[in-house]
Motif scaffolding. Structure first.
Motif, short mmCIF file in Angstrom:
data_model
loop_
_atom_site.label_atom_id
_atom_site.label_comp_id
_atom_site.label_asym_id
_atom_site.label_seq_id
_atom_site.Cartn_x
_atom_site.Cartn_y
_atom_site.Cartn_z
N HIS A 79 0.81 -1.22 0.00
CA HIS A 79 0.00 0.00 0.00
C HIS A 79 0.84 1.27 0.00
O HIS A 79 0.28 2.37 -0.04
N THR A 211 -7.61 -0.91 -2.08
CA THR A 211 -7.12 0.32 -1.46
C THR A 211 -7.38 0.26 0.03
O THR A 211 -8.49 -0.03 0.46
N GLU A 215 -4.01 4.49 3.33
CA GLU A 215 -3.40 5.27 2.25
C GLU A 215 -3.84 6.73 2.28
O GLU A 215 -3.23 7.58 1.64
#
Length: 379
Positions: A79, A211, A215
C-alpha cells in the motif's frame, strides 16, 4: 427477561442444521458460510509443526513483535504507507478486533453506522456492548456501494460518531475504488466521524487493486484477518491498526479480555504472509467458481446474479421463487441438500427476498449444488 435486538447468525444456524443432516448420513453442498475450502499453505503447516517442538506460552497482548513488524512491512510493500508496528495489534480473528475498536474508540451511548445489507455480527456485537447503531441502506442500483452523499444524508437525519464499512463487502462483494473510498473518508473527516475500515476480504478483488484506508489517513481504524485470503478461519487470528493513543487503550483492554492471541496461530500467520503466491493461485480458483456460479444462478432464474467484484459471495434476488428466503433456504437444505444463507442475516428489513451463496469451496460442489437446485425449483 432482558429485551435485546440481538438476532441469530443465520449462516451459522444453517451450518449447524447442515452438519446435523450430514451426521445422519445425508449429503449437503455447503454454500452457506464464507469459509475457504483449501487448507493453509505448506509453509504454514511446517511453521506449526516446528512450534510443537518448543514451549508456546502467552505473547504480549499486542502480539509477537516479529509478526507486527511483518505486518508493518505488508503495508509498506502493498500500500506504499509506513505504519509503525506500535500501532498494530494482533487479535483473535477480526471479531475481537471489532470488540476492541468499539470499546476503545467510542464512549458509552455513541452511535456507529453500518451499511444495510452488511455483515450480521456488526449489529450483534454493537448490541452486546450496548452501543446504538445506525443503518445506512445501499442498493443494487449503485452496485451496493456506499457513497459520501449517503453518509451525509444519514448523518443529517441521525448523527453518529463512527462509520464501519467493508470493501470488498459481505454479502454483496461490492468493492470501493480509490476515489470512492477517498470521498467517504473525506466526508467522515468533515463530519468528525471516526472511520472503521473492514479490510478482511482484501486480496480477494477480481476487478483491480485493493485500497486501504491507511493510504489516506492514519486517524482512522483498519481491521483485517487471516481468515479469508489466507484460508485460516479456524485459526482465529487477525490484526488491528489504530492511532497510538487508541491502540494503547485497546491493548489494556485486550490484556484482560483476551490476554493474547494464540501463539501457535501467530507463528502460522507469520509464515502465511510469506506464502502469497500460493494464495494468489487460490484466488484464481475462486474467480473460476465465481463465473460458474453466476452463470448457473442466472440460468436458474435468480435476479442480480452478475459476478461480484470481490470477496467470494453471490447476493442474489430470489423473488421469482419466494418472498420468504428464510423458509426457502430451509426447504432447499432439507429437500435438496443445498445450504445457502437467507438475506435476513444481512438485512433485517429487505433481506427476505435475497439469498447469499458462497463460492469459496470446490468447483464440483458448486456444480452439484446448481444441479440439485434445478430439481428443487422445478417442484
Amino acid at each position: 427477561m432482558i429485551a435485546s435486538p440481538i438476532q441469530p447468525f443465520y449462516a451459522m444456524e444453517i451450518l449447524g442444521r447442515a452438519q446435523a443432516i450430514e451426521a445422519q448420513g445425508g449429503s449437503v453442498c455447503h454454500l452457506e458460510i464464507g469459509e475457504p475450502g483449501g487448507k493453509p499453505a505448506p509453509q504454514v503447516i511446517e511453521a506449526v509443526r516446528q512450534c510443537l517442538e518448543r514451549p508456546m506460552g502467552y505473547t504480549s497482548a499486542k502480539g509477537m513483535p516479529a509478526l507486527r513488524d511483518r505486518l508493518s512491512g505488508y503495508y509498506r510493500d502493498h500500500h506504499g504507507v509506513e505504519v509503525s508496528p506500535e500501532r498494530i495489534m494482533v487479535t483473535m480473528g477480526s471479531s475481537s478486533g471489532f470488540i476492541l475498536t468499539f470499546l476503545a474508540g467510542f464512549a458509552p451511548g455513541q452511535r456507529i453506522a453500518v451499511t444495510r445489507p452488511g455483515y450480521p455480527a456488526y449489529l450483534n456485537i454493537l448490541s452486546s456492548l450496548n452501543l446504538p447503531s445506525v443503518e445506512i441502506p445501499v442498493s443494487p442500483a449503485n452496485g451496493w456501494k456506499l457513497t459520501a452523499a449517503d453518509i451525509a444524508a444519514a448523518y443529517e437525519r441521525s448523527p453518529f460518531e463512527g462509520l464501519l464499512v467493508a470493501s470488498p463487502a459481505n454479502p454483496t462483494g461490492a468493492v470501493l475504488d480509490r476515489d470512492e473510498l477517498a470521498a467517504i473518508i473525506a466526508c467522515c473527516d468533515r463530519l468528525g466521524v471516526r472511520f472503521i475500515s473492514d479490510e478482511i476480504y482484501h486480496n480477494l478483488n477480481y476487478t483491480g487493486r485493493d485500497t486501504s484506508a491507511l493510504e489516506f489517513s492514519h486517524d482512522h481504524v483498519v481491521i483485517n484477518s487471516f481468515s479469508k485470503y489466507y484460508c485460516m478461519t479456524g485459526w482465529r487470528i487477525g490484526w488491528l491498526v489504530m492511532r497510538e493513543d487508541l491502540i494503547r487503550r485497546a491493548e489494556m483492554m485486550a490484556q484482560s479480555l483476551f490476554i493474547s492471541a494464540s501463539s501457535v496461530s501467530q507463528c502460522a500467520a507469520l509464515a502465511a504472509l510469506d506464502a502469497r503466491a500460493v494464495y494468489d493461485e487460490r484466488r484464481e480458483s475462486y474467480a473460476r467458481n465465481r463465473q460458474v456460479l453466476a452463470d448457473g444462478l442466472k440460468g436458474l432464474g435468480f435476479k442480480l446474479a452478475e459476478p461480484s467484484d470481490g470477496a467470494f459471495y453471490a447476493y442474489v434476488d430470489a423473488s421469482p421463487f419466494t418472498n420468504d428466503t428464510m423458509d426457502f433456504c430451509m426447504r432447499m437444505l432439507e429437500t435438496a441438500g443445498v445450504a445457502a444463507t437467507p438475506g435476513q442475516d444481512f438485512d433485517r428489513i429487505d433481506g427476505h427476498k435475497y439469498v447469499r451463496f458462497s463460492y469459496a469451496g470446490k468447483l464440483e460442489t458448486i456444480e452439484m449444488a446448481l444441479d440439485r437446485m434445478a430439481g428443487f425449483l422445478q417442484r
